[in-house]
Scaffold this motif. Structure first.
Motif, short mmCIF file in Angstrom:
data_model
loop_
_atom_site.label_atom_id
_atom_site.label_comp_id
_atom_site.label_asym_id
_atom_site.label_seq_id
_atom_site.Cartn_x
_atom_site.Cartn_y
_atom_site.Cartn_z
N LYS A 5 0.85 -1.19 0.00
CA LYS A 5 0.00 0.00 0.00
C LYS A 5 0.89 1.24 0.00
O LYS A 5 1.76 1.39 0.84
N PRO A 8 -3.03 7.17 -0.11
CA PRO A 8 -4.33 7.49 -0.71
C PRO A 8 -4.23 7.69 -2.23
O PRO A 8 -3.27 8.28 -2.72
N ASP A 10 -5.33 9.80 -4.36
CA ASP A 10 -5.95 11.13 -4.41
C ASP A 10 -5.22 12.07 -5.36
O ASP A 10 -5.22 13.28 -5.18
N VAL A 92 -6.30 0.30 -7.24
CA VAL A 92 -6.87 1.10 -6.17
C VAL A 92 -7.77 0.18 -5.37
O VAL A 92 -8.70 -0.43 -5.92
N GLU A 93 -7.45 0.02 -4.08
CA GLU A 93 -8.23 -0.84 -3.20
C GLU A 93 -8.64 -0.03 -1.98
O GLU A 93 -7.79 0.48 -1.25
N ASP A 94 -9.95 0.10 -1.76
CA ASP A 94 -10.49 0.86 -0.64
C ASP A 94 -9.90 2.27 -0.56
O ASP A 94 -9.55 2.77 0.50
N GLY A 95 -9.77 2.91 -1.74
CA GLY A 95 -9.28 4.28 -1.78
C GLY A 95 -7.79 4.44 -1.66
O GLY A 95 -7.27 5.55 -1.64
N ALA A 96 -7.06 3.31 -1.58
CA ALA A 96 -5.59 3.37 -1.44
C ALA A 96 -4.94 2.85 -2.71
O ALA A 96 -5.44 1.93 -3.37
#
Length: 104
Positions: A5, A8, A10, A92-96
């Motif tokens: 991971k 984010p 973003d 992208v997994e759970d916003g990460a």
């Protein structure tokens, strides 16, 4: 493969960031709404691609202007000067943002 991971997911469109991942550095960019990644250390002279710029789907190295395709890693500006860059698999997994790296 090892999933790591990065943080984010973003990024703004055409934003680029570098990450240290173990003994590797990866350069991640968001282009046309998709996350794409390469090894960050340019194989020409060791400069960090993440300090360069994005032109269309190409990251341009800040040191010698060598450009690499963000989908394939292919050296698209100066073949013969240096090799292609290894690409990395992203999700992208759970916003990460998650990178898949081969096990050593």
């Amino acid at each position: 493969m090892t999933k790591i991971k990065l943080g984010p997911a973003d990024f703004a469109e055409r934003e680029m960031r570098g990450y240290e991942v173990g003994k590797r550095n990866v350069c991640i960019a968001k282009i046309h709404g998709r996350y794409k990644g390469l090894d960050d250390w340019c194989n020409h002279a060791g400069c960090l691609l993440s300090g360069g710029r994005i032109e269309d789907n190409t990251v341009v190295c800040p040191c010698h202007e060598v450009g690499f395709d963000m989908d394939t890693g292919q050296n698209v500006t100066s073949p013969g000067v240096c090799d292609d860059q290894p690409t990395v698999q992203l999700a992208v997994e759970d916003g990460a943002l998650v990178v898949d790296l081969p096990d050593a």
